[in-house]
Design a protein around this motif. Structure first.
Motif, short mmCIF file in Angstrom:
data_model
loop_
_atom_site.label_atom_id
_atom_site.label_comp_id
_atom_site.label_asym_id
_atom_site.label_seq_id
_atom_site.Cartn_x
_atom_site.Cartn_y
_atom_site.Cartn_z
N MET A 1 -6.82 2.09 18.91
CA MET A 1 -7.16 1.52 17.62
C MET A 1 -6.53 0.13 17.52
SD MET A 1 -6.44 3.22 13.95
CE MET A 1 -7.82 3.19 12.88
N PRO A 2 -7.32 -0.88 17.11
CA PRO A 2 -6.77 -2.23 17.03
C PRO A 2 -5.79 -2.37 15.87
CG PRO A 2 -9.03 -2.19 16.23
CD PRO A 2 -8.73 -0.83 16.78
N LYS A 3 -4.86 -3.29 16.05
CA LYS A 3 -3.90 -3.57 14.98
C LYS A 3 -4.59 -4.33 13.86
CE LYS A 3 0.62 -3.91 17.05
NZ LYS A 3 1.73 -4.83 17.31
N CYS A 4 -4.20 -4.04 12.64
CA CYS A 4 -4.73 -4.79 11.50
C CYS A 4 -3.82 -5.99 11.24
CB CYS A 4 -4.77 -3.90 10.26
SG CYS A 4 -5.96 -2.58 10.40
N GLY A 5 -4.41 -7.05 10.80
CA GLY A 5 -3.62 -8.24 10.47
C GLY A 5 -3.20 -8.97 11.73
N GLY A 6 -2.40 -9.95 11.53
CA GLY A 6 -1.94 -10.74 12.66
C GLY A 6 -1.20 -11.95 12.14
N GLY A 7 -0.88 -12.83 13.00
CA GLY A 7 -0.16 -14.01 12.59
C GLY A 7 1.32 -13.73 12.39
N LEU A 8 1.99 -14.69 11.79
CA LEU A 8 3.42 -14.58 11.57
C LEU A 8 3.73 -13.63 10.42
CD1 LEU A 8 4.27 -18.38 11.84
CD2 LEU A 8 4.53 -16.62 13.59
N PRO A 9 4.84 -12.90 10.51
CA PRO A 9 5.22 -11.96 9.44
C PRO A 9 5.93 -12.69 8.29
CG PRO A 9 6.77 -11.78 11.24
CD PRO A 9 5.70 -12.76 11.68
N TYR A 10 5.32 -13.77 7.80
CA TYR A 10 5.95 -14.61 6.78
C TYR A 10 6.37 -13.83 5.53
CZ TYR A 10 6.57 -18.13 3.17
OH TYR A 10 7.07 -18.87 2.15
N TYR A 11 5.45 -13.06 4.98
CA TYR A 11 5.75 -12.35 3.73
C TYR A 11 6.94 -11.40 3.91
CZ TYR A 11 5.25 -9.68 -0.54
OH TYR A 11 5.49 -9.09 -1.74
N THR A 12 6.91 -10.62 4.96
CA THR A 12 7.99 -9.65 5.20
C THR A 12 9.32 -10.36 5.42
OG1 THR A 12 6.39 -8.12 6.14
CG2 THR A 12 8.70 -7.69 6.62
N LEU A 13 9.29 -11.46 6.15
CA LEU A 13 10.53 -12.20 6.42
C LEU A 13 11.10 -12.86 5.17
CD1 LEU A 13 9.65 -13.86 9.85
CD2 LEU A 13 11.24 -11.97 9.43
N THR A 14 10.24 -13.30 4.26
CA THR A 14 10.72 -14.02 3.09
C THR A 14 10.91 -13.15 1.85
OG1 THR A 14 8.47 -14.64 2.47
CG2 THR A 14 9.72 -16.20 3.84
N ARG A 15 10.20 -12.02 1.78
CA ARG A 15 10.26 -11.21 0.57
C ARG A 15 10.56 -9.74 0.82
NH1 ARG A 15 6.43 -15.10 -0.29
NH2 ARG A 15 6.69 -16.30 -2.18
N GLY A 16 10.64 -9.34 2.05
CA GLY A 16 10.86 -7.93 2.36
C GLY A 16 9.54 -7.18 2.51
N LYS A 17 9.64 -5.91 2.78
CA LYS A 17 8.46 -5.08 3.00
C LYS A 17 7.61 -5.00 1.72
CE LYS A 17 7.41 -1.02 5.61
NZ LYS A 17 7.89 0.14 6.31
N PRO A 18 6.28 -5.11 1.83
CA PRO A 18 5.41 -5.05 0.65
C PRO A 18 5.52 -3.71 -0.07
CG PRO A 18 4.19 -5.83 2.56
CD PRO A 18 5.52 -5.36 3.06
N LYS A 19 5.59 -3.77 -1.38
CA LYS A 19 5.60 -2.58 -2.23
C LYS A 19 4.66 -2.87 -3.38
CE LYS A 19 10.41 -1.93 -1.13
NZ LYS A 19 11.72 -2.31 -1.59
N MET A 20 3.39 -2.58 -3.20
CA MET A 20 2.37 -3.03 -4.14
C MET A 20 2.65 -2.60 -5.58
SD MET A 20 -1.14 -2.77 -1.99
CE MET A 20 -2.08 -3.54 -3.28
N ARG A 21 2.98 -1.36 -5.83
CA ARG A 21 3.17 -0.92 -7.21
C ARG A 21 4.57 -1.21 -7.74
NH1 ARG A 21 0.24 -1.22 -10.72
NH2 ARG A 21 0.91 0.57 -11.89
N ALA A 22 5.49 -1.58 -6.88
CA ALA A 22 6.82 -1.92 -7.34
C ALA A 22 6.85 -3.33 -7.94
CB ALA A 22 7.82 -1.82 -6.19
N GLN A 23 5.84 -4.12 -7.64
CA GLN A 23 5.75 -5.47 -8.18
C GLN A 23 5.15 -5.43 -9.59
OE1 GLN A 23 7.06 -7.93 -6.37
NE2 GLN A 23 7.51 -6.42 -4.81
N PRO A 24 5.43 -6.42 -10.42
CA PRO A 24 4.81 -6.47 -11.74
C PRO A 24 3.29 -6.47 -11.60
CG PRO A 24 6.53 -8.11 -11.56
CD PRO A 24 6.35 -7.53 -10.19
#
Length: 60
Positions: A1-24
């Protein structure tokens, strides 16, 4: 199965792991919005040829 996404992990490096409902979340989902969203979701399931043999159980 191919990986989803790609590129640099900018969001994770600058803001931590995504938590969609934990955000306003400023969008309020009322019954009409729910029905619209579910209708779009049904179309998406058809578009990806979701197996009809499990669709009823999945939907419930």
């Amino acid at each position: 199965m191919p990986k989803c996404g790609g590129g640099l992990p900018y969001y994770t490096l600058t803001r931590g792991k995504p938590k969609m409902r934990a955000q306003p979340f400023s969008v309020i989902t009322d019954e009409r919005a729910r029905e619209i969203w579910l209708g779009c979701y049904k179309h998406a399931l058809r578009d990806v040829h979701f197996p009809l043999s499990v669709l009823k159980e999945y939907w419930q």
